[in-house]
Design a protein around this motif. Structure first.
Motif, PDB file in Angstrom:
ATOM      1  N   ASN A  34      54.368  -5.494 -43.116  1.00  0.00           N
ATOM      2  CA  ASN A  34      54.694  -4.628 -41.996  1.00  0.00           C
ATOM      3  C   ASN A  34      56.106  -4.101 -42.188  1.00  0.00           C
ATOM      4  N   ARG A  35      56.542  -3.232 -41.335  1.00  0.00           N
ATOM      5  CA  ARG A  35      57.874  -2.643 -41.435  1.00  0.00           C
ATOM      6  C   ARG A  35      58.839  -3.165 -40.367  1.00  0.00           C
ATOM      7  N   TRP A  36      58.480  -4.258 -39.682  1.00  0.00           N
ATOM      8  CA  TRP A  36      59.329  -4.724 -38.596  1.00  0.00           C
ATOM      9  C   TRP A  36      59.920  -6.108 -38.836  1.00  0.00           C
ATOM     10  N   VAL A  37      59.145  -7.059 -39.297  1.00  0.00           N
ATOM     11  CA  VAL A  37      59.656  -8.421 -39.489  1.00  0.00           C
ATOM     12  C   VAL A  37      59.334  -8.911 -40.891  1.00  0.00           C
ATOM     13  N   ARG A  40      61.874  -7.131 -45.980  1.00  0.00           N
ATOM     14  CA  ARG A  40      61.371  -5.780 -46.202  1.00  0.00           C
ATOM     15  C   ARG A  40      62.308  -5.042 -47.158  1.00  0.00           C
TER      16      ARG A  40
END
Length: 187
Positions: A34-37, A40
């Motif tokens: 994902n791009r939040w948690v 990354r």
């Protein structure tokens, strides 16, 4: 207990709970790309496997940072002093350093995972000891280096593949070294 201590404790508890959840999910392998948690970066977001490997590598440090934040927040609330907020601030600084360090290791692991061929194994060295990770014979360096008189790696030699294999066993066994014992790999 001052208002500043309460604010600092709350500010420290929120990322502690997030990092704890992310660390546990990363360790269990249930954290999806994902791009939040999670960790990354372009390397970790390149594939689901790279993301899973990176977050599994970072998980113990992330959980440790969460524990440090929780302890700092509790000390901030528990100590009755005008300076108690420094426990939370110190815990936040320490936790950020830890998370930064483990994230760097995780990105390296993701690079390794994304560049690895599932069928390649340790294919950079030819011969009977290609998959043997034990100590190589004394002739390995000179016999397998494939270098010319100037010590440069010649095309077609197994040393020309140095840096291309994911296991790095050839590098450790000296196949990436020329006759003059200088590194000639592309790593």
């Amino acid at each position: 207990m001052s208002v500043v201590s309460i604010i600092v404790a709350v500010v420290v508890f929120v990322p502690a709970l997030v990092w704890l959840a992310v660390g546990v999910a990363g360790l269990r392998g249930t954290l999806r790309r994902n791009r939040w948690v999670g960790v990354r970066s372009p390397e970790t977001l390149s594939s689901d496997d790279a993301f899973a490997v990176a977050n599994r590598v970072a998980a113990p440090g992330t959980i440790g940072a969460a524990v440090i934040l929780l302890a700092g927040g509790l000390l901030t609330l528990g100590v009755d002093s005008a300076w108690s907020f420094l426990f939370g601030v110190g815990a936040a600084v320490g936790a950020l350093i830890i998370v930064g360090a483990v994230s760097g290791y995780a990105v390296r692991a993701a690079r390794w995972a994304s560049s690895e061929d599932s069928d390649a194994g340790c294919s950079c060295c030819s011969g009977a000891d290609a998959h043997d990770h034990d100590e190589a014979p004394a002739t390995t360096k000179s016999a397998t280096a494939g270098s010319d008189a100037a010590g440069s790696v010649t095309a077609g030699s197994e040393a020309a593949d140095c840096g291309e294999s994911s296991c790095a066993s050839c590098t450790l066994r000296g196949a990436c070294l020329g006759d003059d014992d200088t590194a000639t790999s592309r790593v």
